[in-house]
Design an enzyme around this catalytic site. Sequence first.
Site, PDB file in Angstrom:
ATOM      1  N   CYS A 252       0.809  -1.220   0.000  1.00 23.38           N
ATOM      2  CA  CYS A 252       0.000   0.000   0.000  1.00 23.38           C
ATOM      3  C   CYS A 252       0.847   1.276   0.000  1.00 23.38           C
ATOM      4  CB  CYS A 252      -0.955  -0.002   1.194  1.00 23.38           C
ATOM      5  SG  CYS A 252      -0.178  -0.378   2.777  1.00 23.38           S
TER       6      CYS A 252
ATOM      7  N   HIS B 296      -2.812   6.320   4.985  1.00 23.47           N
ATOM      8  CA  HIS B 296      -1.364   6.426   5.140  1.00 23.47           C
ATOM      9  C   HIS B 296      -0.892   7.796   4.653  1.00 23.47           C
ATOM     10  CE1 HIS B 296      -1.274   2.372   6.293  1.00 23.47           C
ATOM     11  NE2 HIS B 296      -0.557   1.825   5.330  1.00 23.47           N
TER      12      HIS B 296
END
Length: 341
Positions: free
Chosen positions: A135, A247
């Site tokens: 990711c 994130h």
Amino acid sequence: MFKDKDKYNIAIIGATGIVGESLLDILFTRKFPFDKVDALASERSAGSKVKFADDLLEVQDIRNYDFSSTDFAFFSAGSSVSREFAPQAADAGAVVIDNTSEYRYETDIPLIVPEVNPEDIKKYTNRNIIANPNCSTIQMLVALKPIHDLFQIKRITVSTYQAVSGSGKKGINELLEQTYSHMNQQKILVEAYPKQIAFNVIPFVDSFNDNGYTREEMKMVWETQKILDKNIEVNATAVRVPVLIGHSESVTIETLNSIDIAQIKSNYETYETVGLIDDPKNDEYPTAVIDGDGTDKVYVGRIRRDIYSDKILNIWVVADNVRKGAALNSIQIAELMIKDK
């Protein structure tokens, strides 16, 4: 092997996890041309229900599933499950798009970010498997591809600030439970992480290698070189932060050619999957809770040249690690295969 059809049969492996749930949501909301969607998981989850649009799908035991009529099999149930069942699905004729780290570093399996290296998808015919990157790598490379095309990146220094959803439901539950315990002056239990995550920052994600870097950090090195450019040097530090979803990354890049920020911003605006939020005087910059939760774009802000060099640039990158960092990227790969036949 991929077949050109009007509608496709889909299998979601790991349907009860947060990525599996996101895959089901995105399949429906993006109007993916599906005919049948099956939810699969381990034996202990078989018989449970997962939401798909306005319906509930009964979860099937993967050990009893026949992949012979499956067109796309999306795996997000962990490396051990992919190791055992992805080859079976591929041999049965399904195109496997694997969200785990099991096949990312196999030389004959393509590792794909659709905005970065779509031309590599054709290599799936080697084993009928396509790997989905980590990711953190995905969002960074979506942000860096336009810069690399313009000025040629030589080196990347990145610090990631990773949400607990990167650890699945256990990470989310740990943060919520520790927060509750802290607010109610109760003993804080530590299980999912080596240290308390609530109201804390942990400079550790995944596991440590002999070289002192974590596996998460080395993933960004290996994957950047496989996807974007084998000659780029990458130095990464991965940090877990008490954020549920989204994130964030501080990225410093060194380029071969002098950087023109106006050109970078103009180029970003041509990318549908990149959101530019860069007006610091008005406190406009991307943040995880606002721009990285439930969103599909990779957001970029805090764009500024190094104080001492016109070949060094700093940017701030935010994205939903569950969606663009996993589920959405997988579905975009399948969409690209359908579009390009």
